[in-house]
Design an enzyme around this catalytic site. Structure first.
Site, short mmCIF file in Angstrom:
data_model
loop_
_atom_site.label_atom_id
_atom_site.label_comp_id
_atom_site.label_asym_id
_atom_site.label_seq_id
_atom_site.Cartn_x
_atom_site.Cartn_y
_atom_site.Cartn_z
N TYR A 1 3.69 -60.04 -19.01
CA TYR A 1 2.65 -60.83 -18.35
C TYR A 1 2.95 -61.08 -16.88
CZ TYR A 1 5.39 -65.21 -18.50
OH TYR A 1 6.34 -66.17 -18.30
N ILE A 2 4.21 -61.25 -16.49
CA ILE A 2 4.53 -61.50 -15.08
C ILE A 2 4.22 -60.27 -14.25
CG2 ILE A 2 6.36 -62.03 -13.42
CD1 ILE A 2 7.71 -63.70 -15.59
N ALA B 1 10.22 -57.14 -12.92
CA ALA B 1 9.67 -58.22 -13.75
C ALA B 1 9.94 -57.92 -15.21
CB ALA B 1 8.18 -58.37 -13.49
N VAL B 2 11.23 -57.85 -15.54
CA VAL B 2 11.63 -57.49 -16.91
C VAL B 2 11.93 -58.72 -17.76
CG1 VAL B 2 12.47 -55.21 -16.26
CG2 VAL B 2 14.03 -57.17 -16.15
N HIS C 1 -24.76 -74.47 -25.68
CA HIS C 1 -25.35 -73.17 -25.33
C HIS C 1 -26.00 -73.28 -23.96
CE1 HIS C 1 -27.49 -69.36 -25.84
NE2 HIS C 1 -28.57 -69.98 -25.39
N LEU D 1 11.11 -80.62 -6.19
CA LEU D 1 10.51 -81.15 -7.40
C LEU D 1 9.39 -80.23 -7.87
CD1 LEU D 1 10.30 -84.94 -6.46
CD2 LEU D 1 11.84 -83.90 -8.13
#
Length: 470
Positions: free
Chosen positions: A191-192, A275-276, A449, A40
């Site tokens: 990004y990966i 990671a393409v 602030h 899960l």
């Protein structure tokens, strides 16, 4: 069939989209069955979003301690740190287990029936589930439903000439290392690849990134990428841009690369992380039997997340880009509420996206370039974090916040930011667009602030020509 289950809603896939749809359906009193063959939580909780952020945190802590030996401005001196990788991975796994266990408890609380096994679609109302995922042999469990929701997610794209195995790994293996390689070649500067490549570099691994385009993070505009590029160079990450990967080196200890200008060469690496990108998981469970309208490997849906077959719905990565867990979650709720008889459409004004590099990148809505392509006359406001007091105290003054608004009525249509910790700006960005805020709304909202979020207000003020702190 003696082991037949009848239900109103049957969901295939227990990732973010599937389990959120199931929980919401349970809340609405809809009899629901959720089928999941693995764990899960899907990719996000088990081998994606959550474990990657845990590994990034470990890497940042380790790198910071190393840096304090060299940077004395803060007045902190420490001895060189050491890394217990097994303990770090165990900590990451404990977070994953806590979250996935929590998902199971929520499903049970909302009276969702969870069937552990691999689904195979017979038709739009009938699914067989092979129970071998529990180690049980025997006949499949047949489930009949009024509504079928497909939430099978996505999987890493493999290079046909360099398949996963041996020294070639995907993000899944990169997130649970037994040992750290001496060197890592990352194929793909999205990004990966950059998130994991940055983490490995901070853990002491020699990292080289190979990207076919002329810059890393090619999906983002050039101004946003500049601080990330500079930070990678400072970290000592090798960047091989406009470079093609041709395959493994003959000895398997590196990759053959071809720069746009130059001769073929060997880039030595102990491991190669491919990671393409990711692709919809649309095969292996009988989807083709439904003859749905498709966009390539992705299931085509309308603005209700309905497919071309009555009673069959699809959500998340299976439906294509943007492949984001929070998109899948929102779609899951949308489908559950429609099945309960509520009127819903999935038509978000903006879906935020975050790249957890160092510095982080966050976007929502249109960039200036996208707005121009749509023929919109816009005004922009950019506020540098170098002028933000809180950013200075966090040593994170590299970066900026940018707002994009229509020139005629000042309606905000886009936000972008790059900087340390700016991922937390994503809610403010998306909310302002979803609520139809104008520049004046944000500019006249009092921001606490000192916080980095003041840069959001200052960007709006600057777009109005009323900037105070720059």
């Amino acid at each position: 069939m003696s082991n037949l289950i009848n239900t109103t809603l049957l969901i295939i896939g227990g990732g973010p989209g599937g389990y959120v749809a199931a929980i919401r359906a349970g809340q609405l009193g809809i009899p629901t069955v959720l089928v999941e063959g693995a764990s899960l939580g899907g990719t996000c909780l088990n081998i994606g979003c959550i474990p990657s952020k845990a590994l990034i945190h470990v890497a940042e802590k380790f790198h910071a301690l190393q840096g304090y030996d060299k940077h004395s401005a803060l007045g902190i001196q420490v001895s060189s740190p050491t890394l217990d990788l097994e303990r770090s991975v165990a900590w990451k796994d404990a977070i994953v287990k806590k979250l996935t266990t929590g998902v199971g408890a929520l499903l049970k609380k909302n009276k969702v029936t969870v069937v552990q096994g691999w689904a195979h679609i017979i038709d739009g109302k009938t699914v067989d589930v092979d129970p071998v995922a529990k180690g049980k042999a025997g006949a499949p469990q047949r489930i009949r439903c009024e509504h079928l929701l497909l939430a099978t997610g996505s999987e890493p794209v493999a290079l046909p000439f360099m398949p996963f195995g041996g020294s070639v790994i995907s993000s899944t293996e990169a997130l649970s290392p037994k040992t750290l390689p001496a060197s890592l070649a990352v194929v793909g500067g999205g990004y990966i690849g950059l998130e994991l490549g940055t983490a490995y570099r901070k853990l002491g691994v020699k990292v080289d990134v190979i990207e076919a385009q002329d810059r890393v993070l090619p999906a983002y505009d050039a101004e946003l990428v500049k601080p990330v590029h500079a930070a990678l160079k400072t970290l000592g990450v090798g960047l091989h841009l406009q470079t093609q990967v041709l395959g493994l080196a003959e000895d398997g200890k590196g990759v053959r690369i071809q720069p746009a200008k130059g001769a073929e060469q060997i880039l030595a690496a102990q491991q190669i992380l491919v990671a393409v990108g990711r692709k919809p998981r649309s095969r292996g469970f009988g989807l083709s039997s439904l003859m749905l309208d498709m966009n390539g490997l992705a299931v085509r849906i309308d603005d209700r997340c309905h497919t071309s077959m009555n009673g069959v719905w699809a959500i998340g990565d299976l439906t294509g880009e943007p492949m984001l867990a929070h998109r899948a979650m929102a779609q899951g709720e949308c489908v559950a509420e429609q099945i309960a008889g509520l009127t819903r459409r999935f038509m978000p004004a903006a879906i935020p996206a975050v790249c957890f590099t160092d510095p982080e990148v966050v976007t929502a809505g249109l960039s200036p370039q996208q707005a121009a392509a749509d023929g919109l006359d816009t005004v922009e406001g950019v506020f540098p974090l170098a002028a933000n007091g809180r950013a200075m105290t966090l040593e994170s003054s590299d970066g900026f916040v940018r707002v994009v608004a229509r020139r005629d009525n000042h309606l905000i249509i886009g936000w972008q930011a790059v900087g340390r910790g700016v991922s937390e700006f994503s809610a403010s960005f998306a909310q302002s667009i979803e609520m139809g805020a104008c520049l004046e709304d944000v500019a006249h909202t009092i921001h606490a602030h000192p916080t980095q979020s003041e840069a959001i207000q200052e960007a709006a003020l600057r777009a109005l020509g009323q900037a105070v702190h720059i």
